[in-house]
Design a protein around this motif. Structure first.
Motif, mmCIF file in Angstrom:
data_model
loop_
_atom_site.group_PDB
_atom_site.id
_atom_site.type_symbol
_atom_site.label_atom_id
_atom_site.label_comp_id
_atom_site.label_asym_id
_atom_site.label_seq_id
_atom_site.Cartn_x
_atom_site.Cartn_y
_atom_site.Cartn_z
ATOM 1 N N TRP A 1 -0.213 26.247 115.164
ATOM 2 C CA TRP A 1 -0.976 25.176 115.657
ATOM 3 C C TRP A 1 0.280 23.529 115.051
ATOM 4 C CZ3 TRP A 1 -4.066 20.722 116.885
ATOM 5 C CH2 TRP A 1 -4.070 20.426 118.026
ATOM 6 N N LEU A 2 -0.688 24.036 113.507
ATOM 7 C CA LEU A 2 -0.521 22.384 112.995
ATOM 8 C C LEU A 2 1.138 22.651 112.346
ATOM 9 C CD1 LEU A 2 -3.457 22.669 110.088
ATOM 10 C CD2 LEU A 2 -2.937 20.650 111.624
ATOM 11 N N GLU A 3 1.997 23.459 112.281
ATOM 12 C CA GLU A 3 3.277 23.363 112.084
ATOM 13 C C GLU A 3 4.282 22.783 113.646
ATOM 14 O OE1 GLU A 3 7.220 23.603 110.235
ATOM 15 O OE2 GLU A 3 4.709 23.299 109.238
ATOM 16 N N GLN A 4 3.610 23.628 115.186
ATOM 17 C CA GLN A 4 3.986 23.453 115.896
ATOM 18 C C GLN A 4 4.471 21.760 116.181
ATOM 19 O OE1 GLN A 4 2.097 24.251 119.320
ATOM 20 N NE2 GLN A 4 4.063 23.779 120.842
ATOM 21 N N ARG A 5 2.567 20.761 115.679
ATOM 22 C CA ARG A 5 2.486 19.353 115.679
ATOM 23 C C ARG A 5 2.815 19.003 114.883
ATOM 24 N NH1 ARG A 5 0.202 22.633 119.149
ATOM 25 N NH2 ARG A 5 -0.522 22.362 120.671
ATOM 26 N N ARG A 6 3.077 18.695 113.721
ATOM 27 C CA ARG A 6 3.335 18.067 112.548
ATOM 28 C C ARG A 6 3.966 19.078 111.209
ATOM 29 N NH1 ARG A 6 -1.362 17.431 108.070
ATOM 30 N NH2 ARG A 6 -2.074 20.022 108.265
ATOM 31 N N PRO A 7 5.332 19.872 112.108
ATOM 32 C CA PRO A 7 6.131 20.693 111.016
ATOM 33 C C PRO A 7 6.659 20.077 109.485
ATOM 34 C CG PRO A 7 7.309 18.664 112.632
ATOM 35 C CD PRO A 7 6.213 18.783 113.123
ATOM 36 N N ALA A 8 6.192 20.892 108.882
ATOM 37 C CA ALA A 8 6.809 20.273 107.344
ATOM 38 C C ALA A 8 8.274 19.893 107.161
ATOM 39 C CB ALA A 8 6.137 21.962 106.288
#
Length: 99
Positions: A5-12
């Motif tokens: 979920w974090l990767e979708q909203r704040r990708p690295a």
């Protein structure tokens, strides 16, 4: 939040593979906008933020190739009152049922 979920909203990384740096941590939208206005970074935000969070020093730039952002109603557990149920019914009537 789960990692996916974090990767979708704040990708690295960008779609091209370049790393995306992280700015200072914030606790709310107003803190984030103060940092943006102060030149300390950028923020991904929903389209309505330009209306509800307009402020000097911040420019909103729309882009069309991102996934839509979904919304949902939430309330505190145990507070499922008649007023909450009526609001949920009305919201569904106006906005339509979730997909």
């Amino acid at each position: 939040m789960p990692d996916h979920w974090l990767e979708q909203r704040r990708p690295a990384r960008t779609p091209g593979g370049r790393p995306i740096g992280r700015g200072p941590a914030v606790a709310n939208m107003q803190e984030a906008l103060m940092l943006v206005a102060g030149g300390k970074g950028a923020l991904l935000s929903t389209a309505h933020s330009a209306t509800y969070h307009a402020r000097p020093g911040v420019t909103y730039v729309p882009f069309v190739d991102a996934e839509p952002v979904g919304y949902g109603l939430v309330w505190r557990a145990g507070d499922d009152t008649g007023a909450v149920r009526a609001f949920v019914r009305t919201a569904h009537e106006v906005a339509g049922s979730p997909a």
